[in-house]
Enzyme design. Structure first.
Site, PDB file in Angstrom:
ATOM      1  N   GLU A 115      50.275  20.291  19.250  1.00 25.24           N
ATOM      2  CA  GLU A 115      49.612  18.983  19.164  1.00 25.24           C
ATOM      3  C   GLU A 115      49.948  18.325  17.835  1.00 25.24           C
ATOM      4  OE1 GLU A 115      45.399  19.761  19.027  1.00 25.24           O
ATOM      5  OE2 GLU A 115      45.603  21.257  20.599  1.00 25.24           O
ATOM      6  N   LYS A 117      49.371  16.916  14.232  1.00 21.49           N
ATOM      7  CA  LYS A 117      48.380  17.173  13.189  1.00 21.49           C
ATOM      8  C   LYS A 117      48.104  15.828  12.523  1.00 21.49           C
ATOM      9  CE  LYS A 117      47.502  20.020   9.107  1.00 21.49           C
ATOM     10  NZ  LYS A 117      47.035  18.885   8.319  1.00 21.49           N
ATOM     11  N   ASP A 119      46.711  12.905  10.319  1.00 20.35           N
ATOM     12  CA  ASP A 119      46.301  12.803   8.920  1.00 20.35           C
ATOM     13  C   ASP A 119      45.110  11.849   8.829  1.00 20.35           C
ATOM     14  OD1 ASP A 119      46.346  13.307   6.277  1.00 20.35           O
ATOM     15  OD2 ASP A 119      48.157  12.154   5.833  1.00 20.35           O
ATOM     16  N   TYR A 257      40.027  17.540  19.670  1.00 21.06           N
ATOM     17  CA  TYR A 257      40.914  18.645  20.020  1.00 21.06           C
ATOM     18  C   TYR A 257      40.239  20.011  20.064  1.00 21.06           C
ATOM     19  CZ  TYR A 257      40.986  18.668  14.897  1.00 21.06           C
ATOM     20  OH  TYR A 257      40.617  18.637  13.585  1.00 21.06           O
ATOM     21  N   LYS A 346      54.482  21.881   9.250  1.00 21.17           N
ATOM     22  CA  LYS A 346      54.502  20.606   8.521  1.00 21.17           C
ATOM     23  C   LYS A 346      55.831  19.876   8.704  1.00 21.17           C
ATOM     24  CE  LYS A 346      51.622  19.539   5.944  1.00 21.17           C
ATOM     25  NZ  LYS A 346      50.647  19.779   4.917  1.00 21.17           N
ATOM     26  N   CYS A 440      53.351 -16.883 -14.697  1.00 21.96           N
ATOM     27  CA  CYS A 440      54.085 -16.524 -13.473  1.00 21.96           C
ATOM     28  C   CYS A 440      55.526 -16.153 -13.836  1.00 21.96           C
ATOM     29  CB  CYS A 440      54.059 -17.706 -12.514  1.00 21.96           C
ATOM     30  SG  CYS A 440      55.201 -17.495 -11.135  1.00 21.96           S
ATOM     31  N   CYS A 443      57.906 -19.194 -12.534  1.00 22.79           N
ATOM     32  CA  CYS A 443      57.870 -20.579 -13.031  1.00 22.79           C
ATOM     33  C   CYS A 443      57.238 -20.713 -14.412  1.00 22.79           C
ATOM     34  CB  CYS A 443      57.125 -21.465 -12.038  1.00 22.79           C
ATOM     35  SG  CYS A 443      55.360 -21.108 -11.971  1.00 22.79           S
ATOM     36  N   CYS A 458      49.509 -17.502  -9.045  1.00 20.69           N
ATOM     37  CA  CYS A 458      50.233 -18.619  -9.639  1.00 20.69           C
ATOM     38  C   CYS A 458      49.821 -19.811  -8.796  1.00 20.69           C
ATOM     39  CB  CYS A 458      51.749 -18.397  -9.534  1.00 20.69           C
ATOM     40  SG  CYS A 458      52.657 -19.912  -9.887  1.00 20.69           S
ATOM     41  N   CYS A 463      56.252 -23.845  -7.652  1.00 16.88           N
ATOM     42  CA  CYS A 463      56.857 -22.597  -8.119  1.00 16.88           C
ATOM     43  C   CYS A 463      57.990 -22.186  -7.169  1.00 16.88           C
ATOM     44  CB  CYS A 463      55.779 -21.518  -8.172  1.00 16.88           C
ATOM     45  SG  CYS A 463      56.431 -19.884  -8.462  1.00 16.88           S
TER      46      CYS A 463
HETATM   47  S1  IVH Z   1      43.009  22.650  14.537  1.00 15.39           S
HETATM   48  C1  IVH Z   1      40.839  26.297  14.299  1.00 15.39           C
HETATM   49  N1  IVH Z   1      44.257  20.523  15.401  1.00 15.39           N
HETATM   50  O1  IVH Z   1      44.180  19.407   9.880  1.00 15.39           O
HETATM   51  C2  IVH Z   1      41.233  24.903  14.365  1.00 15.39           C
HETATM   52  N2  IVH Z   1      43.455  20.497  13.177  1.00 15.39           N
HETATM   53  O2  IVH Z   1      45.048  20.951   7.486  1.00 15.39           O
HETATM   54  C3  IVH Z   1      41.653  24.344  13.068  1.00 15.39           C
HETATM   55  N3  IVH Z   1      43.888  18.381  11.994  1.00 15.39           N
HETATM   56  O3  IVH Z   1      41.083  20.595   8.832  1.00 15.39           O
HETATM   57  C4  IVH Z   1      42.049  22.952  13.126  1.00 15.39           C
HETATM   58  N4  IVH Z   1      44.919  17.380  13.645  1.00 15.39           N
HETATM   59  O4  IVH Z   1      41.115  18.325  10.037  1.00 15.39           O
HETATM   60  C5  IVH Z   1      43.634  21.085  14.362  1.00 15.39           C
HETATM   61  N5  IVH Z   1      45.379  18.716  16.327  1.00 15.39           N
HETATM   62  C6  IVH Z   1      44.740  19.269  15.302  1.00 15.39           C
HETATM   63  C7  IVH Z   1      44.567  18.610  14.081  1.00 15.39           C
HETATM   64  C8  IVH Z   1      43.916  19.258  13.030  1.00 15.39           C
HETATM   65  C9  IVH Z   1      44.494  17.269  12.398  1.00 15.39           C
HETATM   66  C10 IVH Z   1      43.347  18.598  10.635  1.00 15.39           C
HETATM   67  C11 IVH Z   1      41.994  19.246  10.606  1.00 15.39           C
HETATM   68  C12 IVH Z   1      42.167  20.433   9.672  1.00 15.39           C
HETATM   69  C13 IVH Z   1      43.392  20.066   8.923  1.00 15.39           C
HETATM   70  C14 IVH Z   1      44.069  21.303   8.394  1.00 15.39           C
END
Ligand code: IVH
Length: 713
Positions: A115, A117, A119, A257, A346, A440, A443, A458, A463
């Protein structure tokens, strides 16, 4: 005919609103217009005004109703909200697999779910008997903060689960890959969901779509307000607001999730089924998740997303690879706060350090001065970055960013690269503190600052830097949409002295263009034609094009509708302007100021002479009113009306010949009263102004509605 009892009607209405909310916020596929939605909500509120005893926390009317809090209460999570260990590359992921395989050989036969991750900000949502009762931040993983009132304003969070379909449910769109049809066709009916737990706690990530983040920042910048640094900060800052009304104004969304806790009911035993189950309940769930039977396929999928991460539309810093078998995952336990059963793969970093060679200042179209960093060129995920925004002068001083500093820079997706801050530990002493310019850079006129705004401006309309931006804006898509007039040509036209303001575009001759570098007959002809054609664009586009501070597309459309012509708008007072919803004292003053400047008056005269003078077809002018049953009457609106939104009420009154103003005075004919009125009611009573309800208003116009806002026969 409607045979239902009022109570049944109310319950059906609630269900309908929950469903349409789901279509809009979760499925990205609304089936009714915003106006129709507002009407349903207004009808619901009208019924609730009559029957306050029916209102519960799960009512859609409760999304933005809470008062500001003093502080957030602490919430203990039902079980620890864990974090994730990182893997940087395929070998790290394989090493993770080897480690857990040694601990438990069932790992060898487990499937994997991958899935995005996200931010954003981790949030924990509690449902009792299907009703959203509490929402918390992650906090330290054990104890978070109760931000229920703020989360309630997030449209993607269902207030009641399961969300039930009403007739005409849509095939769904997919927020991860807009345009793709998802597996999930419509919200499930309760019969497909056995045993919803009496108490259910789920976890998700709150965030902003990048396009929403950028639109928000643009709005803030146009209003001279402080912009947000990045989508994540915006999400975190918005959810930790003590006043839920501020959160409600931020375009937050969410994907869930994980099931954290369930009591009195069954929950799925695998991650894949969990996602399906959550989706069927009406929660927003990513459509970019996939299940694989072996790790190598999971890694390959992760790597494809590393290349197309920008297509997600939100910031993701990696993909999470999870064991599908949740019992196995639980048995594996955790190391510190990281569960063994999942790993964050990552994406390559998008933050690098480089040196800040110089701070320069860009002059925007409205004269806003924006500092930016000239960097030692550096590669960030495949792109060489040489410039990065420094947001505003306050940011530079708050972060103590100095010329010559080593700085941390981020380039994420479509977001303009930005400086995160300095690395003070490596300073040599040769760095120089930054002093913002007093004049500015283009100008040399003194810069100005308006009270209550962070921006410096400005204000010289002549300008040259502003002129380039002004023309760029004037011809842009949302303004007069003159194709073929790119920035290079604009600069050429200015450098050759052919254009000194936007109106000069209309007196350009083909022969003049032919003398410029890069112009042949066809190109010159096309450009002249495109410029001529733009004279027929509607008034609202010309108003957007003029680049008046605070007048974006929405305000321009309102102004065009209300005033109908530039002549009428030029005559408007700040008070007239403020009768429009969305125009406060700052924008009103900005408009009046713009029309009062000799430079702009000259431009307007030139536009008129060139017949670039559109008049909107149906002005509902302030001052010069339409004939109708409300002709000569001035209304002030307070509180929430049963069926009409504020804008709707204004349109209704204007269509019937009346006018709407912002404050009650002796000239006010009627105060139109809704629920939770403000101080205007007091004032109306003091001045002896007659107070009426929406029904009375309809009666004044010869129309009537019954108690539920439906037209009576
Ligand atoms: S699973 C046991 N799934 O990433 C489950 N985390 O760096 C642990 N996060 O604190 C988390 N998307 O806030 C999971 N699809 C996703 C996620 C996710 C974002 C965040 C979450 C976690 C952080 C870890």
């Amino acid at each position: 005919m409607d045979h239902s009892t009022p109570r049944q009607h109310y319950d059906d209405l609630q269900q309908k609103i929950h469903f349409h909310n789901h279509c809009y916020h979760v499925l990205d596929a609304p089936v009714i217009s915003d106006l129709e939605f507002d009407r349903l909500l207004a009808e619901l509120k009208a019924i609730e005004a009559e029957h306050p005893e029916w209102v519960t926390a799960a009512s859609p009317s409760q999304r933005a109703g809470a008062a500001p809090a003093e502080r957030f209460e602490k919430v203990r999570h039902p079980r620890p909200i864990l974090s994730l260990a990182n893997a940087f590359g395929a070998d790290d992921a394989r090493a993770w697999f080897e480690r857990i395989r040694k601990l438990d050989d069932r790992v060898e036969t487990s499937a994997f779910v991958v899935e995005p991750k996200i931010d954003g900000l981790s949030v924990v949502l509690h449902y009792r008997d299907g009703v959203f009762v509490q929402g918390a931040t992650r906090g330290d993983g054990e104890i978070g903060e109760d931000i229920s009132a703020n989360l309630r304003t997030v449209g993607a969070i269902p207030l009641r689960i399961p969300v039930q379909a009403v007739a005409g449910g849509p095939a769904t769109m997919n927020r991860d890959q807009p345009g793709q049809l998802s597996i999930f066709k419509s919200p499930a009916s309760p019969s497909t969901l056995s045993g919803l737990p009496a108490y259910l706690v789920v976890r998700g990530e709150a965030f902003l779509m990048i396009r929403d983040f950028e639109a928000l920042n643009q709005r803030l910048e146009e209003a001279g307000e402080k912009t947000y640094l990045n989508p994540r900060n915006t999400a975190a800052g918005s959810l930790r607001q003590l006043d839920p009304a501020i959160t409600a104004a931020r375009p937050l969304t969410l994907l869930v999730y994980q099931v954290i806790h369930a009591q009195g009911g069954d929950v799925p035993g695998s991650q894949w089924e969990t996602l399906e189950w959550l989706k069927a309940l009406g929660f927003p769930v990513t459509n970019a998740a996939r299940r694989f039977s072996d790790l190598e396929s999971a890694i390959a999928y992760t790597e494809t997303w590393a290349k197309r991460r920008d297509e997600l539309g939100y910031e993701a810093d990696g993909m999470v690879i999870k064991l599908d078998n949740l019992a196995l995952s639980a048995d594996l336990g955790f190391v510190g706060k990281d569960p063994r059963g999942a790993v964050a793969f990552k994406f390559p970093g998008r933050e690098v350090t480089t040196s800040l060679k110089e701070i320069r200042v860009n002059v925007g179209r409205t004269g806003v001065l924006t500092p930016y960093a000239v960097l030692q060129p550096v590669e960030i995920s495949g792109v060489i970055v040489e410039r990065a925004t420094l947001h505003n002068f306050d940011f530079i001083s708050e972060k103590d960013i100095r010329t010559g500093d080593r700085v941390l820079v981020k380039r994420a997706g479509e977001v303009i690269p930005y400086v995160i801050g300095p690395v003070p530990g490596v300073r040599t002493g040769a760095e120089r503190p930054y002093v913002p310019p007093a004049t500015c850079p283009a100008c040399r006129q003194p810069v100005e600052h308006f009270a209550g705004e962070v921006a410096w401006y400005c204000v010289n309309a002549a300008c040259p830097a502003q002129l380039v931006r002004n023309i760029e804006h004037f011809v842009s898509r949302s303004a007069l949409d003159i194709r073929g007039l790119g920035i290079k040509i604009v600069e050429q036209l200015i450098a050759e002295g052919l254009v000194q303001d936007v109106a000069d575009l209309y007196t350009l001759q083909k022969e003049q263009l032919l003398e410029l570098e890069g112009f042949a007959d066809k190109k010159a002809e096309n450009l002249i034609q495109a410029i001529r054609a733009s004279a027929n664009q509607p008034l609202q586009r010309l108003l957007t094009a003029l680049g008046i501070r605070g007048v974006g597309e929405v305000v321009a459309a309102d102004l065009a509708r209300t005033f109908g012509s530039l002549d009428a708008l030029a005559e408007a007072s700040a008070e007239d302007l403020q009768t429009l919803e969305g125009i406060g004292p700052n924008i009103a003053a900005g408009i009046v100021d713009w029309f009062s400047r000799a430079q702009n008056q000259k431009v307007l005269e030139k536009l008129r002479a060139a017949r670039v003078w559109p008049v909107s077809r149906q002005p509902s002018a302030v001052g010069g009113q339409q004939p109708g049953p409300l002709a000569g009457m001035a209304f002030v609106v307070t509180g929430t009306l049963p069926t009409l939104s504020r804008e709707g009420a204004r349109e209704f009154i204007e269509q019937h010949g009346g006018k709407v103003t912002d404050s009650v005075s002796k000239k006010t004919s009627y105060l139109l009263l809704g629920e939770n009125p403000g101080s205007k009611l007091e004032k109306a009573r003091t001045l002896g102004v007659e107070v009426i309800r929406e029904d009375d208003l309809r009666r004044l116009c010869g129309l009537e509605k019954d108690a539920f806002g439906r037209p009576s026969k």
